[in-house]
Design a protein around this motif. Structure first.
Motif, PDB file in Angstrom:
ATOM      1  N   ALA A 288       7.266  -1.161  -5.049  1.00 57.28           N
ATOM      2  CA  ALA A 288       6.336  -1.582  -4.007  1.00 57.28           C
ATOM      3  C   ALA A 288       5.314  -0.500  -3.739  1.00 57.28           C
ATOM      4  CB  ALA A 288       7.095  -1.954  -2.736  1.00 57.28           C
ATOM      5  N   ARG A 289       5.781   0.774  -3.637  1.00 52.34           N
ATOM      6  CA  ARG A 289       4.830   1.863  -3.369  1.00 52.34           C
ATOM      7  C   ARG A 289       3.840   1.995  -4.538  1.00 52.34           C
ATOM      8  NH1 ARG A 289       9.510   4.421  -1.194  1.00 52.34           N
ATOM      9  NH2 ARG A 289       9.857   5.527  -3.164  1.00 52.34           N
ATOM     10  N   ARG A 290       4.332   1.826  -5.745  1.00 56.63           N
ATOM     11  CA  ARG A 290       3.452   1.917  -6.899  1.00 56.63           C
ATOM     12  C   ARG A 290       2.377   0.836  -6.857  1.00 56.63           C
ATOM     13  NH1 ARG A 290       7.066   1.788 -10.343  1.00 56.63           N
ATOM     14  NH2 ARG A 290       6.984  -0.412 -10.890  1.00 56.63           N
ATOM     15  N   ASP A 291       2.761  -0.343  -6.490  1.00 62.78           N
ATOM     16  CA  ASP A 291       1.775  -1.425  -6.410  1.00 62.78           C
ATOM     17  C   ASP A 291       0.727  -1.141  -5.351  1.00 62.78           C
ATOM     18  OD1 ASP A 291       3.116  -2.751  -8.391  1.00 62.78           O
ATOM     19  OD2 ASP A 291       4.244  -4.093  -7.025  1.00 62.78           O
ATOM     20  N   ILE A 292       1.154  -0.553  -4.232  1.00 65.35           N
ATOM     21  CA  ILE A 292       0.194  -0.245  -3.158  1.00 65.35           C
ATOM     22  C   ILE A 292      -0.831   0.768  -3.634  1.00 65.35           C
ATOM     23  CG2 ILE A 292      -0.018   0.794  -0.868  1.00 65.35           C
ATOM     24  CD1 ILE A 292       2.683  -0.521  -0.185  1.00 65.35           C
ATOM     25  N   ARG A 293      -0.341   1.827  -4.354  1.00 63.02           N
ATOM     26  CA  ARG A 293      -1.267   2.840  -4.841  1.00 63.02           C
ATOM     27  C   ARG A 293      -2.287   2.240  -5.810  1.00 63.02           C
ATOM     28  NH1 ARG A 293       3.439   5.991  -5.212  1.00 63.02           N
ATOM     29  NH2 ARG A 293       3.523   5.640  -7.465  1.00 63.02           N
ATOM     30  N   MET A 294      -1.793   1.379  -6.677  1.00 62.30           N
ATOM     31  CA  MET A 294      -2.698   0.775  -7.646  1.00 62.30           C
ATOM     32  C   MET A 294      -3.766  -0.089  -6.943  1.00 62.30           C
ATOM     33  SD  MET A 294      -0.071  -0.333 -10.689  1.00 62.30           S
ATOM     34  CE  MET A 294      -1.394  -1.088 -11.605  1.00 62.30           C
ATOM     35  N   ASP A 295      -3.344  -0.793  -5.919  1.00 58.15           N
ATOM     36  CA  ASP A 295      -4.314  -1.619  -5.180  1.00 58.15           C
ATOM     37  C   ASP A 295      -5.343  -0.759  -4.497  1.00 58.15           C
ATOM     38  OD1 ASP A 295      -2.967  -3.850  -6.005  1.00 58.15           O
ATOM     39  OD2 ASP A 295      -1.825  -4.122  -4.138  1.00 58.15           O
ATOM     40  N   THR A 296      -4.915   0.414  -3.957  1.00 58.61           N
ATOM     41  CA  THR A 296      -5.843   1.303  -3.258  1.00 58.61           C
ATOM     42  C   THR A 296      -6.855   1.868  -4.228  1.00 58.61           C
ATOM     43  OG1 THR A 296      -4.105   1.840  -1.667  1.00 58.61           O
ATOM     44  CG2 THR A 296      -5.982   3.329  -1.788  1.00 58.61           C
ATOM     45  N   GLU A 297      -6.373   2.274  -5.416  1.00 59.66           N
ATOM     46  CA  GLU A 297      -7.279   2.837  -6.409  1.00 59.66           C
ATOM     47  C   GLU A 297      -8.307   1.796  -6.876  1.00 59.66           C
ATOM     48  OE1 GLU A 297      -4.016   5.976  -8.297  1.00 59.66           O
ATOM     49  OE2 GLU A 297      -4.708   4.248  -9.455  1.00 59.66           O
ATOM     50  N   VAL A 298      -7.849   0.635  -7.078  1.00 57.23           N
ATOM     51  CA  VAL A 298      -8.774  -0.430  -7.511  1.00 57.23           C
ATOM     52  C   VAL A 298      -9.821  -0.678  -6.450  1.00 57.23           C
ATOM     53  CG1 VAL A 298      -8.972  -2.879  -8.041  1.00 57.23           C
ATOM     54  CG2 VAL A 298      -7.137  -1.528  -9.055  1.00 57.23           C
ATOM     55  N   ALA A 299      -9.396  -0.694  -5.167  1.00 56.57           N
ATOM     56  CA  ALA A 299     -10.337  -0.938  -4.071  1.00 56.57           C
ATOM     57  C   ALA A 299     -11.371   0.161  -4.007  1.00 56.57           C
ATOM     58  CB  ALA A 299      -9.583  -1.067  -2.760  1.00 56.57           C
ATOM     59  N   ALA A 300     -10.927   1.448  -4.176  1.00 59.74           N
ATOM     60  CA  ALA A 300     -11.868   2.572  -4.117  1.00 59.74           C
ATOM     61  C   ALA A 300     -12.854   2.495  -5.268  1.00 59.74           C
ATOM     62  CB  ALA A 300     -11.085   3.884  -4.151  1.00 59.74           C
ATOM     63  N   SER A 301     -12.352   2.160  -6.451  1.00 60.14           N
ATOM     64  CA  SER A 301     -13.228   2.045  -7.606  1.00 60.14           C
ATOM     65  C   SER A 301     -14.261   0.945  -7.409  1.00 60.14           C
ATOM     66  CB  SER A 301     -12.394   1.770  -8.857  1.00 60.14           C
ATOM     67  OG  SER A 301     -13.235   1.573  -9.975  1.00 60.14           O
ATOM     68  N   ASN A 302     -13.827  -0.140  -6.853  1.00 60.24           N
ATOM     69  CA  ASN A 302     -14.754  -1.259  -6.605  1.00 60.24           C
ATOM     70  C   ASN A 302     -15.821  -0.859  -5.606  1.00 60.24           C
ATOM     71  OD1 ASN A 302     -13.368  -2.843  -8.414  1.00 60.24           O
ATOM     72  ND2 ASN A 302     -12.129  -3.891  -6.830  1.00 60.24           N
ATOM     73  N   SER A 303     -15.438  -0.072  -4.577  1.00 58.88           N
ATOM     74  CA  SER A 303     -16.407   0.347  -3.554  1.00 58.88           C
ATOM     75  C   SER A 303     -17.431   1.289  -4.145  1.00 58.88           C
ATOM     76  CB  SER A 303     -15.656   1.023  -2.391  1.00 58.88           C
ATOM     77  OG  SER A 303     -16.563   1.515  -1.447  1.00 58.88           O
ATOM     78  N   HIS A 304     -16.979   2.225  -5.016  1.00 56.82           N
ATOM     79  CA  HIS A 304     -17.907   3.161  -5.650  1.00 56.82           C
ATOM     80  C   HIS A 304     -18.906   2.412  -6.536  1.00 56.82           C
ATOM     81  CE1 HIS A 304     -19.333   6.841  -7.506  1.00 56.82           C
ATOM     82  NE2 HIS A 304     -19.103   6.294  -8.722  1.00 56.82           N
ATOM     83  N   GLU A 305     -18.421   1.441  -7.278  1.00 52.55           N
ATOM     84  CA  GLU A 305     -19.298   0.653  -8.154  1.00 52.55           C
ATOM     85  C   GLU A 305     -20.328  -0.116  -7.351  1.00 52.55           C
ATOM     86  OE1 GLU A 305     -20.827  -0.787 -11.734  1.00 52.55           O
ATOM     87  OE2 GLU A 305     -19.420   0.858 -11.267  1.00 52.55           O
ATOM     88  N   ALA A 306     -19.892  -0.647  -6.198  1.00 53.26           N
ATOM     89  CA  ALA A 306     -20.816  -1.397  -5.343  1.00 53.26           C
ATOM     90  C   ALA A 306     -21.908  -0.490  -4.812  1.00 53.26           C
ATOM     91  CB  ALA A 306     -20.046  -2.052  -4.203  1.00 53.26           C
ATOM     92  N   ASP A 307     -21.551   0.737  -4.432  1.00 52.76           N
ATOM     93  CA  ASP A 307     -22.572   1.673  -3.925  1.00 52.76           C
ATOM     94  C   ASP A 307     -23.572   2.020  -5.016  1.00 52.76           C
ATOM     95  OD1 ASP A 307     -20.172   3.454  -1.844  1.00 52.76           O
ATOM     96  OD2 ASP A 307     -21.333   1.627  -1.475  1.00 52.76           O
ATOM     97  N   ARG A 308     -23.072   2.201  -6.235  1.00 49.57           N
ATOM     98  CA  ARG A 308     -23.961   2.534  -7.342  1.00 49.57           C
ATOM     99  C   ARG A 308     -24.974   1.419  -7.601  1.00 49.57           C
ATOM    100  NH1 ARG A 308     -24.472   1.618 -12.532  1.00 49.57           N
ATOM    101  NH2 ARG A 308     -22.660   0.250 -12.562  1.00 49.57           N
TER     102      ARG A 308
END
Length: 344
Positions: A288-308
Protein backbone atom coordinates in the motif's frame (compact mmCIF):
# COMPACT_ATOMS: atom_id res chain seq x y z
CA UNK A 1 -105.03 -0.48 -59.47
CA UNK A 2 -103.71 -2.00 -56.28
CA UNK A 3 -100.28 -3.54 -56.76
CA UNK A 4 -98.14 -5.65 -54.40
CA UNK A 5 -94.54 -6.47 -55.28
CA UNK A 6 -91.49 -7.62 -53.40
CA UNK A 7 -89.37 -4.48 -53.34
CA UNK A 8 -89.88 -0.73 -53.42
CA UNK A 9 -87.49 -0.38 -56.34
CA UNK A 10 -89.48 -2.87 -58.40
CA UNK A 11 -92.77 -1.23 -57.53
CA UNK A 12 -91.56 2.21 -58.56
CA UNK A 13 -90.15 0.80 -61.77
CA UNK A 14 -93.50 -0.84 -62.54
CA UNK A 15 -95.32 2.39 -61.80
CA UNK A 16 -93.00 4.29 -64.14
CA UNK A 17 -93.43 1.67 -66.85
CA UNK A 18 -97.19 1.69 -66.45
CA UNK A 19 -97.22 5.48 -66.63
CA UNK A 20 -95.10 5.46 -69.78
CA UNK A 21 -97.39 2.88 -71.42
CA UNK A 22 -100.51 4.77 -70.49
CA UNK A 23 -99.01 8.03 -71.68
CA UNK A 24 -99.12 6.76 -75.23
CA UNK A 25 -102.88 6.50 -74.77
CA UNK A 26 -104.04 9.13 -72.34
CA UNK A 27 -102.74 8.88 -68.74
CA UNK A 28 -99.71 11.05 -67.86
CA UNK A 29 -97.98 11.07 -64.44
CA UNK A 30 -97.91 14.64 -63.17
CA UNK A 31 -95.31 14.41 -60.39
CA UNK A 32 -92.92 12.12 -58.57
CA UNK A 33 -94.31 9.38 -56.36
CA UNK A 34 -94.79 9.96 -52.61
CA UNK A 35 -94.26 6.95 -50.33
CA UNK A 36 -95.95 6.56 -46.93
CA UNK A 37 -94.84 3.70 -44.66
CA UNK A 38 -97.86 1.82 -43.29
CA UNK A 39 -96.37 -1.03 -41.23
CA UNK A 40 -93.17 -2.89 -40.44
CA UNK A 41 -93.25 -6.48 -39.19
CA UNK A 42 -90.99 -9.53 -39.09
CA UNK A 43 -91.62 -12.81 -40.90
CA UNK A 44 -89.05 -15.46 -40.11
CA UNK A 45 -85.74 -14.27 -41.51
CA UNK A 46 -87.30 -11.22 -43.20
CA UNK A 47 -88.38 -7.71 -42.25
CA UNK A 48 -91.63 -6.92 -44.06
CA UNK A 49 -92.46 -3.26 -44.76
CA UNK A 50 -95.77 -2.23 -46.32
CA UNK A 51 -96.16 1.22 -47.81
CA UNK A 52 -98.55 3.32 -49.87
CA UNK A 53 -97.02 4.85 -53.02
CA UNK A 54 -99.05 7.84 -54.21
CA UNK A 55 -98.68 9.77 -57.46
CA UNK A 56 -100.65 12.30 -59.48
CA UNK A 57 -101.96 11.39 -62.90
CA UNK A 58 -104.60 12.39 -65.43
CA UNK A 59 -106.75 10.66 -68.03
CA UNK A 60 -107.97 12.36 -71.20
CA UNK A 61 -111.00 11.44 -73.34
CA UNK A 62 -112.34 13.09 -76.51
CA UNK A 63 -115.69 12.69 -78.31
CA UNK A 64 -116.80 14.23 -81.59
CA UNK A 65 -119.88 16.31 -82.42
CA UNK A 66 -121.61 16.86 -85.76
CA UNK A 67 -121.37 20.21 -87.52
CA UNK A 68 -123.65 22.86 -85.99
CA UNK A 69 -124.87 20.37 -83.35
CA UNK A 70 -124.31 20.25 -79.58
CA UNK A 71 -125.94 16.90 -78.81
CA UNK A 72 -123.71 13.85 -78.28
CA UNK A 73 -124.00 11.06 -80.84
CA UNK A 74 -122.53 7.96 -79.17
CA UNK A 75 -122.19 6.14 -82.51
CA UNK A 76 -120.39 8.95 -84.35
CA UNK A 77 -116.89 8.27 -85.71
CA UNK A 78 -115.08 6.49 -82.86
CA UNK A 79 -117.23 7.81 -80.02
CA UNK A 80 -118.34 4.27 -79.14
CA UNK A 81 -114.77 3.14 -78.45
CA UNK A 82 -113.93 6.33 -76.54
CA UNK A 83 -117.00 6.14 -74.33
CA UNK A 84 -116.34 2.44 -73.61
CA UNK A 85 -112.83 3.24 -72.45
CA UNK A 86 -114.16 6.06 -70.27
CA UNK A 87 -116.70 3.71 -68.73
CA UNK A 88 -114.01 1.11 -67.98
CA UNK A 89 -111.78 3.70 -66.34
CA UNK A 90 -114.56 5.20 -64.22
CA UNK A 91 -115.72 1.74 -63.05
CA UNK A 92 -112.22 0.84 -61.89
CA UNK A 93 -111.75 4.26 -60.31
CA UNK A 94 -115.01 4.07 -58.35
CA UNK A 95 -114.06 0.68 -56.90
CA UNK A 96 -110.53 1.67 -55.92
CA UNK A 97 -110.24 3.31 -52.51
CA UNK A 98 -106.67 4.39 -53.34
CA UNK A 99 -107.81 6.73 -56.14
CA UNK A 100 -108.84 10.28 -55.28
CA UNK A 101 -110.19 12.55 -58.03
CA UNK A 102 -109.05 16.16 -57.72
CA UNK A 103 -110.74 17.89 -60.68
CA UNK A 104 -112.63 17.06 -63.87
CA UNK A 105 -112.27 19.61 -66.70
CA UNK A 106 -114.66 19.43 -69.69
CA UNK A 107 -113.82 21.69 -72.66
CA UNK A 108 -116.03 22.18 -75.73
CA UNK A 109 -114.48 23.10 -79.10
CA UNK A 110 -115.79 24.45 -82.41
CA UNK A 111 -114.14 24.36 -85.84
CA UNK A 112 -112.99 27.76 -87.20
CA UNK A 113 -115.40 27.78 -90.13
CA UNK A 114 -118.69 29.68 -89.77
CA UNK A 115 -119.68 32.80 -87.80
CA UNK A 116 -117.69 33.47 -84.63
CA UNK A 117 -120.76 33.99 -82.42
CA UNK A 118 -122.23 30.67 -83.52
CA UNK A 119 -118.97 28.88 -82.82
CA UNK A 120 -118.83 30.30 -79.30
CA UNK A 121 -122.36 29.11 -78.55
CA UNK A 122 -121.62 25.66 -80.00
CA UNK A 123 -118.43 25.25 -77.94
CA UNK A 124 -120.19 26.16 -74.67
CA UNK A 125 -123.22 24.02 -75.47
CA UNK A 126 -121.09 21.00 -76.29
CA UNK A 127 -119.22 21.29 -72.96
CA UNK A 128 -122.52 21.47 -71.01
CA UNK A 129 -123.96 18.57 -73.00
CA UNK A 130 -121.07 16.24 -72.16
CA UNK A 131 -121.11 17.33 -68.50
CA UNK A 132 -124.79 16.36 -68.38
CA UNK A 133 -123.88 13.00 -69.93
CA UNK A 134 -121.29 12.07 -67.28
CA UNK A 135 -123.55 13.40 -64.52
CA UNK A 136 -126.42 11.19 -65.64
CA UNK A 137 -124.22 8.13 -66.05
CA UNK A 138 -121.71 8.54 -63.18
CA UNK A 139 -122.90 11.44 -61.00
CA UNK A 140 -119.63 13.32 -61.53
CA UNK A 141 -120.81 16.76 -60.40
CA UNK A 142 -122.09 15.31 -57.09
CA UNK A 143 -118.82 13.51 -56.35
CA UNK A 144 -116.09 15.62 -57.90
CA UNK A 145 -115.09 19.16 -58.73
CA UNK A 146 -116.28 19.47 -62.35
CA UNK A 147 -115.43 22.57 -64.42
CA UNK A 148 -116.47 23.46 -67.99
CA UNK A 149 -114.66 25.62 -70.56
CA UNK A 150 -115.00 26.41 -74.27
CA UNK A 151 -112.76 27.29 -77.23
CA UNK A 152 -114.34 28.71 -80.41
CA UNK A 153 -112.54 28.74 -83.77
CA UNK A 154 -109.78 26.33 -82.84
CA UNK A 155 -107.15 27.39 -85.41
CA UNK A 156 -104.38 25.81 -83.30
CA UNK A 157 -105.87 22.33 -83.70
CA UNK A 158 -106.58 23.11 -87.35
CA UNK A 159 -102.93 23.95 -87.98
CA UNK A 160 -101.76 20.76 -86.22
CA UNK A 161 -103.99 18.59 -88.42
CA UNK A 162 -102.94 20.41 -91.59
CA UNK A 163 -99.23 20.04 -90.78
CA UNK A 164 -99.66 16.28 -90.27
CA UNK A 165 -101.77 15.79 -93.43
CA UNK A 166 -100.97 15.26 -97.10
CA UNK A 167 -103.39 17.91 -98.35
CA UNK A 168 -102.65 19.88 -101.53
CA UNK A 169 -100.86 23.24 -101.20
CA UNK A 170 -100.14 22.48 -97.56
CA UNK A 171 -97.50 25.17 -97.13
CA UNK A 172 -99.78 27.81 -98.59
CA UNK A 173 -102.52 26.75 -96.16
CA UNK A 174 -100.11 26.96 -93.24
CA UNK A 175 -99.05 30.45 -94.34
CA UNK A 176 -102.69 31.56 -94.34
CA UNK A 177 -103.36 30.05 -90.89
CA UNK A 178 -100.20 31.61 -89.42
CA UNK A 179 -100.87 34.99 -91.00
CA UNK A 180 -102.26 38.10 -89.27
CA UNK A 181 -105.65 38.02 -91.01
CA UNK A 182 -108.89 37.73 -89.06
CA UNK A 183 -110.67 34.42 -88.71
CA UNK A 184 -113.23 35.34 -91.36
CA UNK A 185 -110.50 36.45 -93.79
CA UNK A 186 -108.57 33.21 -93.27
CA UNK A 187 -111.71 31.19 -93.99
CA UNK A 188 -112.39 33.21 -97.17
CA UNK A 189 -108.80 32.69 -98.38
CA UNK A 190 -109.05 28.93 -97.83
CA UNK A 191 -112.44 28.71 -99.56
CA UNK A 192 -110.85 30.45 -102.57
CA UNK A 193 -108.74 27.28 -102.98
CA UNK A 194 -111.40 24.66 -103.93
CA UNK A 195 -109.22 21.55 -103.64
CA UNK A 196 -107.90 22.72 -100.30
CA UNK A 197 -111.31 23.56 -98.88
CA UNK A 198 -112.78 20.24 -100.04
CA UNK A 199 -109.97 18.39 -98.27
CA UNK A 200 -110.49 20.42 -95.08
CA UNK A 201 -114.24 19.75 -95.04
CA UNK A 202 -113.64 15.98 -95.10
CA UNK A 203 -110.42 15.49 -93.13
CA UNK A 204 -109.49 18.59 -91.07
CA UNK A 205 -112.61 20.31 -89.71
CA UNK A 206 -114.69 17.33 -88.36
CA UNK A 207 -112.16 16.22 -85.68
CA UNK A 208 -112.02 19.79 -84.34
CA UNK A 209 -115.76 19.73 -83.45
CA UNK A 210 -115.34 17.88 -80.17
CA UNK A 211 -115.40 17.80 -76.39
CA UNK A 212 -112.27 16.88 -74.41
CA UNK A 213 -112.45 15.73 -70.79
CA UNK A 214 -109.46 15.52 -68.42
CA UNK A 215 -109.71 13.70 -65.08
CA UNK A 216 -106.95 14.75 -62.67
CA UNK A 217 -106.52 12.32 -59.79
CA UNK A 218 -104.18 10.89 -57.16
CA UNK A 219 -103.67 7.15 -57.30
CA UNK A 220 -101.99 4.86 -54.80
CA UNK A 221 -100.33 1.46 -54.88
CA UNK A 222 -99.81 -0.85 -51.92
CA UNK A 223 -96.21 -2.00 -51.95
CA UNK A 224 -94.55 -4.73 -49.88
CA UNK A 225 -90.80 -4.86 -49.31
CA UNK A 226 -89.17 -7.97 -47.89
CA UNK A 227 -85.62 -7.56 -46.58
CA UNK A 228 -83.60 -10.51 -45.36
CA UNK A 229 -82.25 -10.06 -41.86
CA UNK A 230 -78.46 -10.25 -42.02
CA UNK A 231 -77.24 -12.32 -39.08
CA UNK A 232 -73.87 -11.34 -37.62
CA UNK A 233 -71.04 -13.68 -38.44
CA UNK A 234 -69.72 -15.72 -35.49
CA UNK A 235 -66.63 -14.29 -33.91
CA UNK A 236 -63.46 -16.20 -34.87
CA UNK A 237 -62.09 -18.54 -32.25
CA UNK A 238 -59.06 -17.15 -30.44
CA UNK A 239 -55.77 -18.61 -31.62
CA UNK A 240 -54.03 -20.37 -28.71
CA UNK A 241 -50.85 -18.58 -27.77
CA UNK A 242 -47.73 -20.56 -26.80
CA UNK A 243 -47.18 -20.58 -23.06
CA UNK A 244 -43.84 -19.03 -22.20
CA UNK A 245 -41.79 -20.92 -19.67
CA UNK A 246 -41.25 -18.90 -16.50
CA UNK A 247 -37.87 -17.33 -16.09
CA UNK A 248 -35.70 -18.95 -13.42
CA UNK A 249 -35.29 -17.05 -10.13
CA UNK A 250 -32.46 -14.57 -9.96
CA UNK A 251 -30.58 -16.72 -7.53
CA UNK A 252 -30.82 -19.85 -9.68
CA UNK A 253 -28.43 -20.71 -12.49
CA UNK A 254 -28.27 -23.65 -14.78
CA UNK A 255 -25.20 -24.87 -13.04
CA UNK A 256 -25.95 -24.12 -9.39
CA UNK A 257 -27.14 -21.45 -6.96
CA UNK A 258 -26.05 -17.81 -6.58
CA UNK A 259 -26.42 -15.91 -3.36
CA UNK A 260 -28.13 -12.69 -4.46
CA UNK A 261 -27.32 -11.02 -1.10
CA UNK A 262 -23.57 -10.73 -2.02
CA UNK A 263 -22.70 -7.32 -3.44
CA UNK A 264 -19.25 -6.30 -4.77
CA UNK A 265 -16.01 -8.32 -5.18
CA UNK A 266 -15.57 -11.52 -3.30
CA UNK A 267 -12.09 -11.77 -1.77
CA UNK A 268 -10.96 -14.95 -0.22
CA UNK A 269 -9.46 -13.96 3.14
CA UNK A 270 -6.72 -16.04 4.83
CA UNK A 271 -7.63 -18.18 7.72
CA UNK A 272 -6.66 -16.37 10.95
CA UNK A 273 -5.86 -19.69 12.48
CA UNK A 274 -3.28 -20.46 9.77
CA UNK A 275 -0.01 -18.93 11.34
CA UNK A 276 0.77 -16.80 8.28
CA UNK A 277 -1.79 -14.07 9.07
CA UNK A 278 0.56 -11.52 10.73
CA UNK A 279 3.23 -11.85 8.02
CA UNK A 280 0.74 -11.40 5.23
CA UNK A 281 -0.68 -8.27 6.90
CA UNK A 282 2.72 -6.60 6.92
CA UNK A 283 3.18 -7.39 3.21
CA UNK A 284 -0.13 -5.77 2.44
CA UNK A 285 0.86 -2.58 4.28
CA UNK A 286 4.16 -2.34 2.42
CA UNK A 287 2.44 -2.74 -0.92
CA UNK A 288 0.00 0.00 0.00
CA UNK A 289 2.79 2.44 0.90
CA UNK A 290 4.54 1.65 -2.36
CA UNK A 291 1.42 2.38 -4.35
CA UNK A 292 0.98 5.72 -2.57
CA UNK A 293 4.54 6.77 -3.40
CA UNK A 294 4.10 5.86 -7.02
CA UNK A 295 0.88 7.86 -7.22
CA UNK A 296 2.60 10.89 -5.65
CA UNK A 297 5.48 10.73 -8.10
CA UNK A 298 3.17 10.47 -11.05
CA UNK A 299 1.16 13.46 -9.80
CA UNK A 300 4.32 15.57 -9.36
CA UNK A 301 5.55 14.63 -12.81
CA UNK A 302 2.22 15.53 -14.34
CA UNK A 303 2.25 18.92 -12.57
CA UNK A 304 5.76 19.71 -13.82
CA UNK A 305 4.78 18.82 -17.39
CA UNK A 306 1.70 21.02 -17.15
CA UNK A 307 3.80 23.99 -16.01
CA UNK A 308 6.21 23.47 -18.88
CA UNK A 309 3.42 23.43 -21.44
CA UNK A 310 1.88 26.58 -19.98
CA UNK A 311 5.19 28.44 -20.22
CA UNK A 312 5.60 27.43 -23.84
CA UNK A 313 2.11 28.64 -24.67
CA UNK A 314 2.81 32.06 -23.02
CA UNK A 315 6.08 32.41 -24.96
CA UNK A 316 4.37 31.58 -28.26
CA UNK A 317 1.63 34.11 -27.56
CA UNK A 318 4.15 36.88 -26.93
CA UNK A 319 5.96 36.07 -30.18
CA UNK A 320 2.73 36.25 -32.13
CA UNK A 321 1.84 39.58 -30.51
CA UNK A 322 5.19 41.08 -31.50
CA UNK A 323 4.73 39.99 -35.11
CA UNK A 324 1.25 41.49 -35.22
CA UNK A 325 2.52 44.82 -33.73
CA UNK A 326 5.37 44.99 -36.28
CA UNK A 327 2.93 44.31 -39.15
CA UNK A 328 0.62 47.04 -37.88
CA UNK A 329 3.44 49.61 -37.75
CA UNK A 330 4.50 48.69 -41.28
CA UNK A 331 0.96 49.09 -42.55
CA UNK A 332 0.60 52.48 -40.80
CA UNK A 333 3.87 53.66 -42.36
CA UNK A 334 2.72 52.63 -45.82
CA UNK A 335 -0.58 54.39 -45.28
CA UNK A 336 1.13 57.67 -44.36
CA UNK A 337 3.31 57.37 -47.45
CA UNK A 338 0.33 56.94 -49.68
CA UNK A 339 -1.38 59.90 -48.03
CA UNK A 340 1.63 62.16 -48.70
CA UNK A 341 1.64 61.16 -52.34
CA UNK A 342 -2.04 61.88 -52.66
CA UNK A 343 -1.65 65.29 -51.03
CA UNK A 344 1.01 66.26 -53.59
Amino acid sequence: MKTTVTTFALSLALCAAAGATAQTRRSVPASAADTVLLSETSDGNYIVRRALVERQADSDYSVRYLINLSTLDAALNGNTRELAELNSFVSAMMNDSLVKVNTVVITGYASPDGPEALNERLARARARDFRDYVDRKYGFSKKFNVRTASVAEDWEMCRTLVAASSMPDKQAVLNIIDGPKSSAAKEAALKAMPAVWEYMIVHILPPIRRVAMTINYDEGSLVEQRTRIVKPKPAPKPVPQPVAEPCPPVNVCCCGEIDETINGIIVEMPDPDAGQFSGNAQGVRRAARRDIRMDTEVAASNSHEADRIARQEVKAAKKIAKKEAKAAKKAEKASRKVARKLSK
